[in-house]
Design a protein around this motif. Structure first.
Motif, PDB file in Angstrom:
ATOM      1  N   GLU A 109     -48.524  55.306  27.444  1.00  0.00           N
ATOM      2  CA  GLU A 109     -48.354  54.584  25.835  1.00  0.00           C
ATOM      3  C   GLU A 109     -49.136  55.229  24.792  1.00  0.00           C
ATOM      4  O   GLU A 109     -49.948  56.053  25.128  1.00  0.00           O
ATOM      5  CB  GLU A 109     -49.382  53.099  26.194  1.00  0.00           C
ATOM      6  N   GLU A 110     -48.230  55.015  23.605  1.00  0.00           N
ATOM      7  CA  GLU A 110     -48.797  55.816  22.436  1.00  0.00           C
ATOM      8  C   GLU A 110     -50.139  55.381  22.043  1.00  0.00           C
ATOM      9  O   GLU A 110     -50.535  54.055  22.095  1.00  0.00           O
ATOM     10  CB  GLU A 110     -47.824  55.663  21.463  1.00  0.00           C
ATOM     11  N   SER A 112     -53.342  55.457  22.872  1.00  0.00           N
ATOM     12  CA  SER A 112     -54.024  54.873  23.685  1.00  0.00           C
ATOM     13  C   SER A 112     -55.365  55.413  24.005  1.00  0.00           C
ATOM     14  O   SER A 112     -56.358  54.673  24.551  1.00  0.00           O
ATOM     15  CB  SER A 112     -53.209  54.663  25.394  1.00  0.00           C
TER      16      SER A 112
END
Ligand SMILES: C[S@@+](CC[C@H](N)C(=O)[O-])C[C@H]1O[C@@H](n2cnc3c(N)ncnc32)[C@H](O)[C@@H]1O
Length: 211
Positions: A109-110, A112
Motif C-alpha cells: 500500500e502507498e 504506509s
C-alpha cells in the motif's frame, strides 16, 4: 554490467532463490539468529523521528530476528518475505504480522511505512528489476520515510550456486536509489572498525523525497 534477463528467466531466478531459503530455513535461522545488526537498526531509527511509534517494513525479514527488536523498541513492524517458512517462523517468533510476497510481485500500500529495513535482501533482486522494486518501496514509504539497505558489495551479477545475486559498490547503488527518488543520508561499511578489504557489507540510509 547489468544482465538482461527474460521474463521466464526472472521467474526462475525468484523461484530458485526462494526455494533455496525454503529448503534451508531452519539452518538459516540457527546460523543467523545471533548476528549483530544493531548498527543497522540504529542507522534506520536514528534517521527517523524519535519518540514516535514507527511503522516499519522488514523487507526480506527471514525468520524474524529483527522484527522482534523493532517490536521490543515499541514500534509497529511488519515482515515481508517470499519464503513461506520464514513468514511462519517470523510470525511465531515476533508476534508481528508478515506478508508472504515475492520481491518481483510486490503488492504494497502507498504511503504506509515510516521506514523500510532491507537487511541483506535487495541484492536478491536482478539489476533489470531493481528500478521498479525501488520505485515500489518509494511509493510504500511515507514522505521523508527512510529506506535502510545493507548488501554484500562488489561489481557482479549472476548465479552463485543455487542463488542469484547482484552486488554493487556505493557509486552504482547510489545511482539506482537516486533514480527511484531517494536522497542518500549516509553510507558505511561493515563490520565496523576493520580495514576496507575486510568489510564486505555496504549499508546505505536513504530518504524518500516526495512532493
Ligand atoms: C540473506 S536473507 C536475509 C534475511 C534477514 N533480513 C536477515 O538479515 O537475516 C534474504 C531474505 O530475502 C528473502 N528473499 C530472497 N529473494 C526473495 C524474493 N525474490 N522474494 C521475496 N523474498 C525473497 C529470503 O527468503 C530471505 O529471507
Amino acid at each position: 554490467m547489468p544482465i538482461n534477463n527474460s521474463q521466464v528467466a526472472l521467474e526462475e531466478i525468484e523461484k530458485f532463490n526462494i526455494a533455496h531459503y525454503e529448503e534451508n530455513a531452519e539452518s538459516f535461522r540457527i546460523g543467523t539468529q545471533q548476528h549483530d545488526v544493531s548498527q543497522n537498526i540504529a542507522a534506520l531509527l536514528d534517521a527517523l523521528p524519535q519518540e514516535k511509534t514507527l511503522d516499519i517494513l522488514d523487507f526480506g525479514c527471514g525468520p524474524g530476528r529483527d522484527l522482534r527488536v523493532f517490536k521490543a523498541l515499541g514500534h509497529r513492524p511488519v515482515g515481508l518475505d517470499g519464503c513461506k517458512e520464514f513468514c511462519k517462523m517470523a510470525q511465531e517468533q515476533s508476534d508481528c504480522p508478515t506478508l508472504n510476497q515475492q520481491f518481483l510481485k510486490l503488492e504494497l500500500e502507498e504511503n504506509s511505512y515510516d521506514g523500510i529495513f532491507a537487511n541483506a535482501s535487495l541484492f536478491c533482486v536482478p539489476s533489470q528489476e531493481l528500478p521498479r522494486v525501488l520505485t515500489e518501496l518509494h511509493s510504500a514509504l511515507k514522505k521523508d520515510g527512510i529506506l535502510f539497505s545493507s548488501n554484500p558489495r562488489g561489481n557482479a551479477e549472476g548465479w552463485q550456486g543455487q542463488r542469484y545475486a547482484h552486488y554493487m559498490e556505493f557509486e552504482t547503488s547510489q545511482l539506482f536509489l537516486q533514480q527511484a527518488g531517494f536522497k542518500i543520508v549516509e553510507h558505511f561499511y561493515r563490520p565496523a572498525g576493520k580495514p576496507r578489504v575486510e568489510q564486505p557489507w555496504l549499508a546505505i540510509v536513504s530518504r524518500c523525497k516526495k512532493n
